[in-house]
Scaffold this motif. Sequence first.
Motif, PDB file in Angstrom:
ATOM      1  N   LEU A  56       0.801  -1.208   0.000  1.00  0.00           N
ATOM      2  CA  LEU A  56       0.000   0.000   0.000  1.00  0.00           C
ATOM      3  C   LEU A  56       0.845   1.274   0.000  1.00  0.00           C
ATOM      4  CD1 LEU A  56      -3.068  -0.570   2.319  1.00  0.00           C
ATOM      5  CD2 LEU A  56      -3.044   0.069  -0.071  1.00  0.00           C
ATOM      6  N   SER A  57       2.120   1.144  -0.229  1.00  0.00           N
ATOM      7  CA  SER A  57       2.990   2.299  -0.142  1.00  0.00           C
ATOM      8  C   SER A  57       2.531   3.432  -1.040  1.00  0.00           C
ATOM      9  CB  SER A  57       4.423   1.895  -0.509  1.00  0.00           C
ATOM     10  OG  SER A  57       4.425   1.335  -1.807  1.00  0.00           O
ATOM     11  N   ILE A  58       2.087   3.100  -2.237  1.00  0.00           N
ATOM     12  CA  ILE A  58       1.571   4.148  -3.105  1.00  0.00           C
ATOM     13  C   ILE A  58       0.209   3.769  -3.654  1.00  0.00           C
ATOM     14  CG2 ILE A  58       2.695   3.211  -5.158  1.00  0.00           C
ATOM     15  CD1 ILE A  58       3.103   6.119  -6.066  1.00  0.00           C
ATOM     16  N   ALA A  59      -0.033   2.465  -3.751  1.00  0.00           N
ATOM     17  CA  ALA A  59      -1.296   2.057  -4.342  1.00  0.00           C
ATOM     18  C   ALA A  59      -1.696   0.689  -3.867  1.00  0.00           C
ATOM     19  CB  ALA A  59      -1.163   2.038  -5.857  1.00  0.00           C
ATOM     20  N   GLY A  60      -2.734   0.654  -3.102  1.00  0.00           N
ATOM     21  CA  GLY A  60      -3.503  -0.530  -2.829  1.00  0.00           C
ATOM     22  C   GLY A  60      -2.888  -1.732  -2.177  1.00  0.00           C
ATOM     23  N   LEU A  61      -3.440  -2.858  -2.525  1.00  0.00           N
ATOM     24  CA  LEU A  61      -3.213  -4.130  -1.874  1.00  0.00           C
ATOM     25  C   LEU A  61      -2.880  -5.164  -2.921  1.00  0.00           C
ATOM     26  CD1 LEU A  61      -6.593  -3.218  -1.049  1.00  0.00           C
ATOM     27  CD2 LEU A  61      -5.295  -3.668   0.975  1.00  0.00           C
ATOM     28  N   ALA A  62      -2.411  -6.296  -2.507  1.00  0.00           N
ATOM     29  CA  ALA A  62      -2.105  -7.329  -3.493  1.00  0.00           C
ATOM     30  C   ALA A  62      -2.929  -8.567  -3.231  1.00  0.00           C
ATOM     31  CB  ALA A  62      -0.631  -7.680  -3.414  1.00  0.00           C
ATOM     32  N   LEU A  63      -3.364  -9.219  -4.276  1.00  0.00           N
ATOM     33  CA  LEU A  63      -4.269 -10.351  -4.068  1.00  0.00           C
ATOM     34  C   LEU A  63      -3.965 -11.579  -4.925  1.00  0.00           C
ATOM     35  CD1 LEU A  63      -7.522  -8.654  -3.275  1.00  0.00           C
ATOM     36  CD2 LEU A  63      -5.332  -8.643  -2.245  1.00  0.00           C
ATOM     37  N   MET A  64      -4.795 -12.382  -5.171  1.00  0.00           N
ATOM     38  CA  MET A  64      -4.744 -13.814  -5.267  1.00  0.00           C
ATOM     39  C   MET A  64      -4.951 -14.631  -6.539  1.00  0.00           C
ATOM     40  SD  MET A  64      -7.144 -14.282  -2.220  1.00  0.00           S
ATOM     41  CE  MET A  64      -6.017 -13.928  -1.117  1.00  0.00           C
ATOM     42  N   THR A  65      -5.267 -15.912  -6.419  1.00  0.00           N
ATOM     43  CA  THR A  65      -5.213 -16.885  -7.491  1.00  0.00           C
ATOM     44  C   THR A  65      -6.377 -16.918  -8.447  1.00  0.00           C
ATOM     45  OG1 THR A  65      -5.807 -19.180  -7.706  1.00  0.00           O
ATOM     46  CG2 THR A  65      -5.441 -18.430  -5.536  1.00  0.00           C
ATOM     47  N   ALA A  66      -6.128 -17.534  -9.585  1.00  0.00           N
ATOM     48  CA  ALA A  66      -7.122 -17.554 -10.644  1.00  0.00           C
ATOM     49  C   ALA A  66      -7.992 -18.792 -10.635  1.00  0.00           C
ATOM     50  CB  ALA A  66      -6.401 -17.467 -11.985  1.00  0.00           C
ATOM     51  N   ILE A  67      -7.864 -19.632  -9.613  1.00  0.00           N
ATOM     52  CA  ILE A  67      -8.629 -20.869  -9.592  1.00  0.00           C
ATOM     53  C   ILE A  67      -9.749 -20.730  -8.574  1.00  0.00           C
ATOM     54  CG2 ILE A  67      -8.539 -23.348  -9.237  1.00  0.00           C
ATOM     55  CD1 ILE A  67      -5.533 -23.189  -9.769  1.00  0.00           C
ATOM     56  N   PRO A  68     -11.012 -20.664  -8.987  1.00  0.00           N
ATOM     57  CA  PRO A  68     -12.104 -20.459  -8.049  1.00  0.00           C
ATOM     58  C   PRO A  68     -12.486 -21.734  -7.303  1.00  0.00           C
ATOM     59  CG  PRO A  68     -12.964 -20.665 -10.263  1.00  0.00           C
ATOM     60  CD  PRO A  68     -11.466 -20.718 -10.385  1.00  0.00           C
ATOM     61  N   ALA A  69     -13.088 -21.542  -6.137  1.00  0.00           N
ATOM     62  CA  ALA A  69     -13.632 -22.679  -5.415  1.00  0.00           C
ATOM     63  C   ALA A  69     -14.845 -23.206  -6.159  1.00  0.00           C
ATOM     64  CB  ALA A  69     -14.018 -22.249  -3.998  1.00  0.00           C
ATOM     65  N   LYS A  70     -14.953 -24.533  -6.284  1.00  0.00           N
ATOM     66  CA  LYS A  70     -15.940 -25.130  -7.179  1.00  0.00           C
ATOM     67  C   LYS A  70     -17.156 -25.717  -6.476  1.00  0.00           C
ATOM     68  CE  LYS A  70     -13.938 -24.324 -11.123  1.00  0.00           C
ATOM     69  NZ  LYS A  70     -14.548 -23.378 -12.061  1.00  0.00           N
ATOM     70  N   ALA A  71     -17.130 -25.934  -5.195  1.00  0.00           N
ATOM     71  CA  ALA A  71     -18.279 -26.569  -4.549  1.00  0.00           C
ATOM     72  C   ALA A  71     -18.589 -25.913  -3.216  1.00  0.00           C
ATOM     73  CB  ALA A  71     -18.027 -28.058  -4.377  1.00  0.00           C
ATOM     74  N   CYS A  72     -18.496 -24.599  -3.162  1.00  0.00           N
ATOM     75  CA  CYS A  72     -18.791 -23.878  -1.929  1.00  0.00           C
ATOM     76  C   CYS A  72     -20.293 -23.872  -1.672  1.00  0.00           C
ATOM     77  CB  CYS A  72     -18.293 -22.443  -2.013  1.00  0.00           C
ATOM     78  SG  CYS A  72     -16.519 -22.309  -2.296  1.00  0.00           S
ATOM     79  N   THR A  73     -20.660 -23.742  -0.400  1.00  0.00           N
ATOM     80  CA  THR A  73     -22.063 -23.614  -0.022  1.00  0.00           C
ATOM     81  C   THR A  73     -22.198 -22.469   0.970  1.00  0.00           C
ATOM     82  OG1 THR A  73     -22.319 -26.019  -0.233  1.00  0.00           O
ATOM     83  CG2 THR A  73     -24.084 -24.813   0.877  1.00  0.00           C
ATOM     84  N   SER A  74     -23.091 -21.519   0.664  1.00  0.00           N
ATOM     85  CA  SER A  74     -23.363 -20.404   1.570  1.00  0.00           C
ATOM     86  C   SER A  74     -24.659 -20.653   2.322  1.00  0.00           C
ATOM     87  CB  SER A  74     -23.466 -19.091   0.781  1.00  0.00           C
ATOM     88  OG  SER A  74     -22.218 -18.726   0.230  1.00  0.00           O
ATOM     89  N   TYR A  75     -24.813 -19.957   3.468  1.00  0.00           N
ATOM     90  CA  TYR A  75     -26.022 -20.110   4.271  1.00  0.00           C
ATOM     91  C   TYR A  75     -26.347 -18.770   4.910  1.00  0.00           C
ATOM     92  CZ  TYR A  75     -21.748 -21.848   6.482  1.00  0.00           C
ATOM     93  OH  TYR A  75     -20.438 -22.054   6.820  1.00  0.00           O
ATOM     94  N   TYR A  76     -27.638 -18.541   5.100  1.00  0.00           N
ATOM     95  CA  TYR A  76     -28.112 -17.284   5.680  1.00  0.00           C
ATOM     96  C   TYR A  76     -29.348 -17.574   6.530  1.00  0.00           C
ATOM     97  CZ  TYR A  76     -30.753 -12.958   6.114  1.00  0.00           C
ATOM     98  OH  TYR A  76     -31.476 -11.909   6.625  1.00  0.00           O
ATOM     99  N   VAL A  77     -29.414 -16.930   7.716  1.00  0.00           N
ATOM    100  CA  VAL A  77     -30.586 -17.046   8.574  1.00  0.00           C
ATOM    101  C   VAL A  77     -30.923 -15.651   9.095  1.00  0.00           C
ATOM    102  CG1 VAL A  77     -31.637 -18.185  10.558  1.00  0.00           C
ATOM    103  CG2 VAL A  77     -29.811 -19.340   9.297  1.00  0.00           C
ATOM    104  N   GLY A  78     -32.120 -15.150   8.755  1.00  0.00           N
ATOM    105  CA  GLY A  78     -32.541 -13.828   9.212  1.00  0.00           C
ATOM    106  C   GLY A  78     -32.787 -13.781  10.709  1.00  0.00           C
ATOM    107  N   LYS A  79     -32.800 -12.569  11.256  1.00  0.00           N
ATOM    108  CA  LYS A  79     -32.879 -12.416  12.711  1.00  0.00           C
ATOM    109  C   LYS A  79     -34.205 -12.890  13.297  1.00  0.00           C
ATOM    110  CE  LYS A  79     -34.270  -7.520  12.509  1.00  0.00           C
ATOM    111  NZ  LYS A  79     -33.857  -6.137  12.882  1.00  0.00           N
ATOM    112  N   ASP A  80     -35.282 -12.879  12.497  1.00  0.00           N
ATOM    113  CA  ASP A  80     -36.564 -13.384  13.002  1.00  0.00           C
ATOM    114  C   ASP A  80     -36.587 -14.904  13.072  1.00  0.00           C
ATOM    115  OD1 ASP A  80     -37.355 -10.747  13.026  1.00  0.00           O
ATOM    116  OD2 ASP A  80     -38.549 -10.878  11.194  1.00  0.00           O
TER     117      ASP A  80
END
Length: 639
Positions: A9-33
């Motif tokens: 970040l000395s002059i510009a930003g951050l450095a990041l990562m790989t070109a291979i995406p995760a293929k079998a991820c699962t997300s979950y969400y539960v509302g507050k009610d």
Amino acid sequence: MKKTFLTMLSIAGLALMTAIPAKACTSYYVGKDCTKDGSILYGRNEDYSARKDKVYKVIDSKKVGKNAVYKDETGATTFQAPIKVETTYRYTICRDCEADDDGYFGEFGTNSKGVSMSATTTARGTSYIASKYDDFVDAYETPAGKGGITEENLVDYILCQVSSAREGVELLASVMDTQGGGEGNGLFIADKNEVWYFEMLTGHNYCAIKMPDDKAAIIPNCFVIGDVDVNDTKNVIASPGLVKLAKDNNFFAEPLKKDGKNDINVRLSYIRNDEGNQTGYVADDADRIRGGQYLLTGKDNTDIYKDIYQDIFVDCKNITVEKVYEIAGYRYEDMNFGREITYCIGANRTAESHIFQLRSNMPDELATVQWVCMSNPDCSTYVPFYGALLTDTSEAYKMEAQKYNSKSAYWIFRSLGFLCEDDENRTLYSKGVKDFYKTYMTKMEALQSNVDKEMLEIYKNDRNNLEYYATNLGIAAGDQAMNFARILYDEVSEVSSRNDYKSWWDTDTYTFEKSSIDPASIIYDLSMVEAPKKESSVSKTVTAPAKVKKIRVKALKGKKMKVKIRKVSGAKGYEIAYSTSINFRKKVTKTVKTKLTTKTIKKLKKGKVYYVKVRAYKLNGTKKVYGKWSLISKIRAKK
């Protein structure tokens, strides 16, 4: 060799990562009610590889000045974009080991403003029809600064500069508008009051929806947003051309609900088969939705396989962190699919898993509890952290190991899971491990409310030390979980090795009852944290010695043990602590002068398991300045 974030970040930003995406991820969400305590719960399993080293660490804030530019200096992508703040925000992040040399690939994190992210559930590709008119923007071969934003960049780029969930969504939308996206993704951006789910549909088209308080959802590797009203800007943020592109090029799908409130069905418009026909979920995606919904509701939704089934939201009540933990490690043990399952939620490829617990009734600093699990939740566990307040994490959690190392949280949790992995071993060993972790999660979730009360007292009366307590509590909790995992690994390994010499009809199982871990040793409160020391001449004139890297402990006859210490440069002596509790309640300490690195300790109780750790010290006058404790060793006292 990659540079750290602070250098980048000395002059510009951050450095990041790989070109291979995760293929079998699962997300979950539960509302507050839908939750028992009124908190919002969301998160994801990252199913990429069982041997993909993960670290959990803190990225410090950095003054970057005006007109700073974020750059992916790892060379993994060509993405660059403006940074809108002059000083970036500190944030936690889980990412790949730097030594992998393919970019950082941030998975989740929380910044000091209380904004959290889970990115990403890689979505099965946009149909040929849609991509023909607005293809994804190459993130790897285009000139620097012209690549689209991808999974390599999302968490770092957004968390370093946004102070609310909506601001994060709007920032990502502006990047998609101007530079485009490099791949299809679904991701969450949240603060304590709301969670947004954002889908990157094509190069410049996207749709984000504010998740409902009264519903829950399981989201596998596909786009799931259905009917939307693009003019409902309170709850929907969509690309300007979302509807027009579909209508102009004949892949527009009418909303399924004919109530005149919605403009488009996003999923049916932007996801079609090779013939251009509207389709439902593919089998392994539908399996995961079905399995997760079953645990949420107790109902088996076989309608999920119908071609036009769209509604992923379900009603449920009294969901807890422990229940989401069960979902994250679920392998459909009590369900009958009538066929072989390709992917399950608790896949053995899971590298890490996380749950965000958001409490709107808590101060911003304490509102987000980030539950972090290294490896597969099926035979691992989550550890709670106040993500917005952390200034550091446990050495075990941030270790850049790349390959097996017994001091690395990722590798010890992964190795324990591996011992319980195949069908025979699951019968012999996994139940004992799972029973312990169920006990652990039940107790930790119950203790979290007590810790909240303790932290609120710190917030009211000693706010300057709030970060200190949150950080050191997180380190202590992480170290405790790591020590439990090492004991379980040793014990399962011992049983496993015995089984190598047994006949198949005479095998030995591992049960929680056989473990040397007493459930009473599971603690989680501020007694785990030493009170902060007041500034004095001691800390200014004498630096603490290095951490003791290695100790050897051997049980001797006559109820004795010998402790041998590897020397620490500059140390004047060592303090040995031992106890029958892994948390060192009622510990006994012995001091060893610097010239002696071996100590024999007597009068142990026969047959008892003892835990031992050592730290070095220096002298400032007559006062001792201590270094960090070593890793814990254990022995069982002989007669």
